[in-house]
Write a protein that holds these residues in place. Sequence first.
Motif, PDB file in Angstrom:
ATOM      1  N   TYR A   7       0.857  -1.189   0.000  1.00  0.00           N
ATOM      2  CA  TYR A   7       0.000   0.000   0.000  1.00  0.00           C
ATOM      3  C   TYR A   7       0.895   1.242   0.000  1.00  0.00           C
ATOM      4  N   THR A   8       0.324   2.352  -0.413  1.00  0.00           N
ATOM      5  CA  THR A   8       1.019   3.639  -0.299  1.00  0.00           C
ATOM      6  C   THR A   8       0.299   4.508   0.726  1.00  0.00           C
ATOM      7  N   LEU A   9       1.024   5.487   1.248  1.00  0.00           N
ATOM      8  CA  LEU A   9       0.434   6.417   2.218  1.00  0.00           C
ATOM      9  C   LEU A   9       1.214   7.730   2.112  1.00  0.00           C
ATOM     10  N   LEU A  22     -10.258  12.495   6.226  1.00  0.00           N
ATOM     11  CA  LEU A  22     -11.144  11.607   6.989  1.00  0.00           C
ATOM     12  C   LEU A  22     -11.692  10.567   6.018  1.00  0.00           C
ATOM     13  N   LYS A  23     -11.385   9.305   6.287  1.00  0.00           N
ATOM     14  CA  LYS A  23     -11.790   8.223   5.376  1.00  0.00           C
ATOM     15  C   LYS A  23     -13.304   8.058   5.465  1.00  0.00           C
ATOM     16  N   LYS A  24     -13.958   8.127   4.320  1.00  0.00           N
ATOM     17  CA  LYS A  24     -15.425   8.123   4.306  1.00  0.00           C
ATOM     18  C   LYS A  24     -16.022   6.750   4.055  1.00  0.00           C
ATOM     19  N   TRP A  32      -8.845   9.638  10.567  1.00  0.00           N
ATOM     20  CA  TRP A  32      -8.003  10.579   9.829  1.00  0.00           C
ATOM     21  C   TRP A  32      -6.705   9.871   9.467  1.00  0.00           C
ATOM     22  N   ASN A  33      -6.274  10.056   8.238  1.00  0.00           N
ATOM     23  CA  ASN A  33      -5.059   9.393   7.785  1.00  0.00           C
ATOM     24  C   ASN A  33      -4.468  10.192   6.627  1.00  0.00           C
ATOM     25  N   GLY A  34      -3.309   9.751   6.143  1.00  0.00           N
ATOM     26  CA  GLY A  34      -2.795  10.283   4.895  1.00  0.00           C
ATOM     27  C   GLY A  34      -3.581   9.673   3.743  1.00  0.00           C
ATOM     28  N   GLY A  37      -3.341   3.877  -0.913  1.00  0.00           N
ATOM     29  CA  GLY A  37      -4.117   2.662  -1.149  1.00  0.00           C
ATOM     30  C   GLY A  37      -3.276   1.627  -1.860  1.00  0.00           C
ATOM     31  N   LYS A  38      -3.994   0.708  -2.495  1.00  0.00           N
ATOM     32  CA  LYS A  38      -3.317  -0.425  -3.134  1.00  0.00           C
ATOM     33  C   LYS A  38      -2.726  -0.021  -4.486  1.00  0.00           C
ATOM     34  N   LEU A  39      -1.791  -0.825  -4.945  1.00  0.00           N
ATOM     35  CA  LEU A  39      -1.222  -0.610  -6.277  1.00  0.00           C
ATOM     36  C   LEU A  39      -2.127  -1.221  -7.335  1.00  0.00           C
ATOM     37  N   LEU A  82      -0.056  -9.641   5.337  1.00  0.00           N
ATOM     38  CA  LEU A  82       0.857  -8.629   5.889  1.00  0.00           C
ATOM     39  C   LEU A  82       0.679  -7.377   5.039  1.00  0.00           C
ATOM     40  N   MET A  83       0.230  -6.293   5.667  1.00  0.00           N
ATOM     41  CA  MET A  83       0.089  -5.025   4.938  1.00  0.00           C
ATOM     42  C   MET A  83       1.431  -4.302   4.983  1.00  0.00           C
ATOM     43  N   ASP A  84       1.964  -4.036   3.818  1.00  0.00           N
ATOM     44  CA  ASP A  84       3.287  -3.417   3.676  1.00  0.00           C
ATOM     45  C   ASP A  84       3.047  -1.994   3.156  1.00  0.00           C
ATOM     46  N   ASP A 101     -15.190  11.193  -2.979  1.00  0.00           N
ATOM     47  CA  ASP A 101     -16.059  10.133  -2.450  1.00  0.00           C
ATOM     48  C   ASP A 101     -15.394   9.398  -1.298  1.00  0.00           C
ATOM     49  N   GLU A 102     -14.039   9.374  -1.321  1.00  0.00           N
ATOM     50  CA  GLU A 102     -13.318   8.559  -0.346  1.00  0.00           C
ATOM     51  C   GLU A 102     -12.825   9.338   0.874  1.00  0.00           C
ATOM     52  N   MET A 103     -12.449  10.601   0.685  1.00  0.00           N
ATOM     53  CA  MET A 103     -11.769  11.344   1.758  1.00  0.00           C
ATOM     54  C   MET A 103     -12.271  12.776   1.892  1.00  0.00           C
ATOM     55  N   PRO A 120      -4.245   3.554  16.018  1.00  0.00           N
ATOM     56  CA  PRO A 120      -3.458   3.607  17.261  1.00  0.00           C
ATOM     57  C   PRO A 120      -1.946   3.640  17.009  1.00  0.00           C
ATOM     58  N   ASP A 121      -1.494   3.023  15.924  1.00  0.00           N
ATOM     59  CA  ASP A 121      -0.056   2.994  15.641  1.00  0.00           C
ATOM     60  C   ASP A 121       0.496   4.363  15.270  1.00  0.00           C
ATOM     61  N   ASP A 122      -0.377   5.264  14.808  1.00  0.00           N
ATOM     62  CA  ASP A 122       0.117   6.556  14.318  1.00  0.00           C
ATOM     63  C   ASP A 122       0.876   7.327  15.384  1.00  0.00           C
TER      64      ASP A 122
HETATM   65  N1  LIG Z   1      -2.842   0.960  10.891  1.00  0.00           N
HETATM   66  C1  LIG Z   1      -2.644   1.872   9.921  1.00  0.00           C
HETATM   67  N2  LIG Z   1      -1.979   2.997  10.202  1.00  0.00           N
HETATM   68  C2  LIG Z   1      -1.779   3.900   9.233  1.00  0.00           C
HETATM   69  N3  LIG Z   1      -2.215   3.767   7.946  1.00  0.00           N
HETATM   70  C3  LIG Z   1      -2.861   2.662   7.657  1.00  0.00           C
HETATM   71  C4  LIG Z   1      -3.107   1.671   8.609  1.00  0.00           C
HETATM   72  N4  LIG Z   1      -3.760   0.666   8.011  1.00  0.00           N
HETATM   73  C5  LIG Z   1      -3.941   1.035   6.713  1.00  0.00           C
HETATM   74  O1  LIG Z   1      -4.527   0.399   5.819  1.00  0.00           O
HETATM   75  N5  LIG Z   1      -3.380   2.243   6.510  1.00  0.00           N
HETATM   76  C6  LIG Z   1      -3.386   2.975   5.266  1.00  0.00           C
HETATM   77  C7  LIG Z   1      -2.679   2.316   4.112  1.00  0.00           C
HETATM   78  C8  LIG Z   1      -3.444   2.848   2.928  1.00  0.00           C
HETATM   79  O2  LIG Z   1      -2.945   4.152   2.614  1.00  0.00           O
HETATM   80  C9  LIG Z   1      -4.855   3.012   3.439  1.00  0.00           C
HETATM   81  C10 LIG Z   1      -5.743   1.826   3.129  1.00  0.00           C
HETATM   82  O3  LIG Z   1      -5.917   1.726   1.747  1.00  0.00           O
HETATM   83  P1  LIG Z   1      -7.338   1.344   1.111  1.00  0.00           P
HETATM   84  O4  LIG Z   1      -8.252   2.488   1.279  1.00  0.00           O
HETATM   85  O5  LIG Z   1      -7.790   0.039   1.642  1.00  0.00           O
HETATM   86  O6  LIG Z   1      -6.910   1.178  -0.372  1.00  0.00           O
HETATM   87  P2  LIG Z   1      -7.644   1.690  -1.682  1.00  0.00           P
HETATM   88  O7  LIG Z   1      -6.870   1.113  -2.827  1.00  0.00           O
HETATM   89  O8  LIG Z   1      -7.761   3.182  -1.659  1.00  0.00           O
HETATM   90  O9  LIG Z   1      -9.012   1.032  -1.489  1.00  0.00           O
HETATM   91  P3  LIG Z   1     -10.291   1.032  -2.372  1.00  0.00           P
HETATM   92  O10 LIG Z   1     -10.200   2.220  -3.303  1.00  0.00           O
HETATM   93  O11 LIG Z   1     -10.211  -0.286  -3.087  1.00  0.00           O
HETATM   94  O12 LIG Z   1     -11.398   1.142  -1.360  1.00  0.00           O
HETATM   95  O13 LIG Z   1      -4.745   3.165   4.846  1.00  0.00           O
END
Ligand SMILES: Nc1ncnc2c1[nH]c(=O)n2[C@H]1C[C@H](O)[C@@H](COP(=O)(O)OP(=O)(O)OP(=O)(O)O)O1
Length: 165
Positions: A7-9, A22-24, A32-34, A37-39, A82-84, A101-103, A120-122
């Motif tokens: 994932y990217t952030l 704010l994730k909707k 709230w996050n950066g 998402g997925k590749l 494992l989320m990388d 729509d998402e944020m 919590p990890d933030d």
């Molecule tokens: N625990 C934690 N701390 C900080 N950031 C994150 C987490 N868990 C997480 O998933 N994340 C981050 C990593 C990613 O940036 C997003 C999650 O991505 P997601 O919205 O599932 O991916 P998209 O590809 O945008 O999803 P859809 O468009 O398919 O809904 O949060």
Amino acid sequence: MYVRKVYTLVFLREDSRLLLGLKKRGFGINKWNGFGGKLEPEETVIDAAARELKEECCINAKASDLKHIGNLEFTFEGESTLMDVKVFTSKIFNGEPQETDEMRPRWFNIDALPFEEMWPDDRIWFPYMLNSKLFFAQFHYKGFDSILKYNIVELHSVQDLYKNH
Ligand SMILES: Nc1ncnc2c1[nH]c(=O)n2[C@H]1C[C@H](O)[C@@H](COP(=O)(O)OP(=O)(O)OP(=O)(O)O)O1
């Protein structure tokens, strides 16, 4: 053996402010996050980071202006995924953040981040990012609210970000 998913952030910084969204919907809803998402198939991590930023808050940043600052690994009790998460920051971007729509984006002073409404990890790894320290962190969760164990280290070169696995 874990199944790794990348994932990217991305976090944008402007003076003493940080842009969060704010994730909707979906995973992490109401947190709230950066932006990230997925590749997509065949996409590089850095291109995915720029694309997700644009899609989620309408900000353009050149891939070359995104600075890779850290890697996060998340595992969950009883699960094989494992989320990388590849974390990027940038001070160079174009446009005004817009709700999608998402944020729902909003600038926060870095002294008043809404940690109660974040993962919590933030609280553990944000100090590294905010102080421009490279880092690698692993968190093992029970469910999505409870961290059972974690490990965090400061890295000393960008190359170290590619040596973790
Ligand atoms: N625990 C934690 N701390 C900080 N950031 C994150 C987490 N868990 C997480 O998933 N994340 C981050 C990593 C990613 O940036 C997003 C999650 O991505 P997601 O919205 O599932 O991916 P998209 O590809 O945008 O999803 P859809 O468009 O398919 O809904 O949060």
